[in-house]
Enzyme design. Structure first.
Site, PDB file in Angstrom:
ATOM      1  N   SER A 136      13.286  10.200   6.494  1.00 59.21           N
ATOM      2  CA  SER A 136      12.224  11.203   6.538  1.00 59.21           C
ATOM      3  C   SER A 136      12.827  12.577   6.809  1.00 59.21           C
ATOM      4  O   SER A 136      13.977  12.694   7.261  1.00 59.21           O
ATOM      5  CB  SER A 136      11.239  10.851   7.654  1.00 59.21           C
ATOM      6  OG  SER A 136      10.304  11.885   7.904  1.00 59.21           O
ATOM      7  N   TYR A 176       9.300   8.193  16.186  1.00 62.64           N
ATOM      8  CA  TYR A 176       9.488   8.269  14.737  1.00 62.64           C
ATOM      9  C   TYR A 176      10.730   9.090  14.404  1.00 62.64           C
ATOM     10  O   TYR A 176      11.528   8.721  13.540  1.00 62.64           O
ATOM     11  CB  TYR A 176       8.231   8.890  14.111  1.00 62.64           C
ATOM     12  CG  TYR A 176       8.184   8.829  12.607  1.00 62.64           C
ATOM     13  CD1 TYR A 176       7.897   7.637  11.953  1.00 62.64           C
ATOM     14  CD2 TYR A 176       8.389   9.970  11.830  1.00 62.64           C
ATOM     15  CE1 TYR A 176       7.824   7.570  10.573  1.00 62.64           C
ATOM     16  CE2 TYR A 176       8.320   9.914  10.447  1.00 62.64           C
ATOM     17  CZ  TYR A 176       8.043   8.721   9.820  1.00 62.64           C
ATOM     18  OH  TYR A 176       7.980   8.649   8.454  1.00 62.64           O
ATOM     19  N   THR A 215      -0.383   9.578   3.033  1.00 63.81           N
ATOM     20  CA  THR A 215      -0.471   8.126   3.184  1.00 63.81           C
ATOM     21  C   THR A 215      -1.422   7.790   4.325  1.00 63.81           C
ATOM     22  O   THR A 215      -1.907   8.666   5.040  1.00 63.81           O
ATOM     23  CB  THR A 215       0.910   7.536   3.500  1.00 63.81           C
ATOM     24  OG1 THR A 215       1.369   8.088   4.739  1.00 63.81           O
ATOM     25  CG2 THR A 215       1.910   7.845   2.395  1.00 63.81           C
ATOM     26  N   ARG A 265       0.850  -1.195   0.000  1.00 64.92           N
ATOM     27  CA  ARG A 265       0.000   0.000   0.000  1.00 64.92           C
ATOM     28  C   ARG A 265       0.882   1.241   0.000  1.00 64.92           C
ATOM     29  O   ARG A 265       2.098   1.172   0.126  1.00 64.92           O
ATOM     30  CB  ARG A 265      -0.906   0.009   1.238  1.00 64.92           C
ATOM     31  CG  ARG A 265      -0.143   0.191   2.539  1.00 64.92           C
ATOM     32  CD  ARG A 265      -1.030   0.063   3.740  1.00 64.92           C
ATOM     33  NE  ARG A 265      -1.509  -1.296   3.871  1.00 64.92           N
ATOM     34  CZ  ARG A 265      -0.773  -2.293   4.357  1.00 64.92           C
ATOM     35  NH1 ARG A 265       0.469  -2.069   4.726  1.00 64.92           N
ATOM     36  NH2 ARG A 265      -1.245  -3.493   4.455  1.00 64.92           N
ATOM     37  N   GLY A 266       0.233   2.405  -0.131  1.00 66.75           N
ATOM     38  CA  GLY A 266       0.922   3.673   0.030  1.00 66.75           C
ATOM     39  C   GLY A 266       2.087   3.868  -0.916  1.00 66.75           C
ATOM     40  O   GLY A 266       2.019   3.520  -2.097  1.00 66.75           O
ATOM     41  N   ASN A 275      11.326   0.187   2.959  1.00 67.65           N
ATOM     42  CA  ASN A 275      10.262   1.186   3.037  1.00 67.65           C
ATOM     43  C   ASN A 275       9.318   1.004   4.210  1.00 67.65           C
ATOM     44  O   ASN A 275       8.684   1.965   4.656  1.00 67.65           O
ATOM     45  CB  ASN A 275       9.458   1.139   1.716  1.00 67.65           C
ATOM     46  CG  ASN A 275       8.166   1.917   1.778  1.00 67.65           C
ATOM     47  OD1 ASN A 275       8.161   3.142   1.841  1.00 67.65           O
ATOM     48  ND2 ASN A 275       7.038   1.199   1.766  1.00 67.65           N
ATOM     49  N   ASP A 305       7.368 -10.273   8.142  1.00 65.13           N
ATOM     50  CA  ASP A 305       7.481  -9.208   9.138  1.00 65.13           C
ATOM     51  C   ASP A 305       8.939  -8.748   9.159  1.00 65.13           C
ATOM     52  O   ASP A 305       9.848  -9.550   9.400  1.00 65.13           O
ATOM     53  CB  ASP A 305       7.072  -9.765  10.497  1.00 65.13           C
ATOM     54  CG  ASP A 305       6.931  -8.687  11.562  1.00 65.13           C
ATOM     55  OD1 ASP A 305       7.620  -7.654  11.451  1.00 65.13           O
ATOM     56  OD2 ASP A 305       6.138  -8.886  12.501  1.00 65.13           O
ATOM     57  N   VAL A 306       9.172  -7.465   8.922  1.00 65.29           N
ATOM     58  CA  VAL A 306      10.544  -6.968   8.898  1.00 65.29           C
ATOM     59  C   VAL A 306      11.235  -7.111  10.250  1.00 65.29           C
ATOM     60  O   VAL A 306      12.464  -7.058  10.329  1.00 65.29           O
ATOM     61  CB  VAL A 306      10.614  -5.493   8.431  1.00 65.29           C
ATOM     62  CG1 VAL A 306      10.206  -5.359   6.973  1.00 65.29           C
ATOM     63  CG2 VAL A 306       9.798  -4.581   9.337  1.00 65.29           C
TER      64      VAL A 306
END
Length: 299
Positions: free
Chosen positions: A139, A152, A187, A16-17, A88, A61-62
């Protein structure tokens, strides 16, 4: 510019996104795709949309290194190697350092930092063999702090440094490493936060320009693809984000923090109250996906 025709691209968070839109654009350029995510249904839908002859999907799962190694092995078995890696997958939490659920803080680091490490560790041997390109999604949050999103910020600053270290480590192998830095992108992460926390949307409107602007997923994905083609060390979306890399030392000074201090004092207590009322520090969609993984049941 590097042609992406028949290149094998491994993307985490690919259902997605940004991940899904990058996948669509790369597929249109002739790339072969390996898409990993936790959401089997969305992965299957995207594979059906693109056509499964050049798409391999893996529910992984990362946070689980063996799972990522298995996905990388499947990619090599199916397509012969890996040319591009896009790390990502990422999540964010809600609430100030005083309010955020400590377990949510840990999960952000597990997904956004350890998950990137696991992705790179699993795919790097194949990328070295192809003299490939690794893109680590960081980011704007690596350059300037966002109140209420400390985990984050910590994670994205950490993976930027991971990219910088990795770039030095693998340059002699002919592997290029980039980091991607975006401002607010439309997103699910941003939409869910706005829906859950009215104070977040209000805070965005009160940020100084251009920090109050939100960019489309299409524009972000286009920047990613252009950066992948150019094997760029840094990708910015919008382009003005690059300026904040150079302003970073100033942004953490009293002068640099001044534009947002008043807004934070006004809205952060409201945000924390909203988080407390929700009874969770992650979005509903993230909580649901994380519950699908038996190895990491949420408390």
């Amino acid at each position: 510019m590097t042609s992406l025709q028949d290149k094998v691209v491994f993307i985490t968070g690919g259902a997605r996104g940004i991940g899904a839109e990058v996948a669509r654009r790369l597929h249109n350029k002739g790339a072969k795709l390996v898409l990993t995510d936790l959401d089997k249904a969305e992965l299957s839908a995207l594979a059906a949309e693109l056509g499964e002859d050049r798409v391999l999907t893996a529910v992984a799962d990362v946070r689980d290194l063996p799972a990522m190694q298995a996905a990388a092995a499947q990619a090599v078995e199916r397509f012969g190697g890996i040319d591009v890696v896009v790390a990502n997958a990422g999540i964010a939490s809600y609430g100030s350092v005083l309010q955020v659920d400590p377990e949510a803080f840990k999960r952000v680091l597990d997904v956004d930092v350890l998950g990137v490490f696991h992705t790179v560790r699993a795919t790097l041997p194949a990328a070295i063999e192809r003299r490939g390109y690794v893109l680590i999604v960081s980011s704007l949050a690596a350059y300037t702090a966002a109140p209420g999103l400390a985990p984050y910020n910590v994670a994205k600053a950490g993976v930027e440094m991971l990219a910088n270290a990795l770039r030095l480590e693998v340059a002699h192998h002919g592997v290029s490493v980039g980091s991607a830095h975006m401002s607010w992108i439309n997103t699910a992460l941003v939409r869910d936060t706005k829906a859950d926390l009215p104070s977040f949307g209000e805070m965005l409107t009160k940020l100084p320009w251009p920090l109050n602007k939100t960019t489309t997923v299409d524009k972000c994905a286009a920047a990613f693809v252009k950066g992948i083609e150019g094997r760029r060390s840094r990708i910015y979306c919008p382009r003005w984000v690059g300026l904040f890399r150079w302003l970073k030392p100033l942004l953490s000074t009293t002068v640099g923090e001044l534009p947002i201090r008043k807004t934070t004092a006004e809205l952060l207590p409201q945000m924390d109250a909203e988080v407390a009322a929700l009874g969770r520090s992650l979005s509903v969609s993230n909580v649901g996906l994380l519950r699908q993984t038996r190895a990491f049941p949420p408390n």
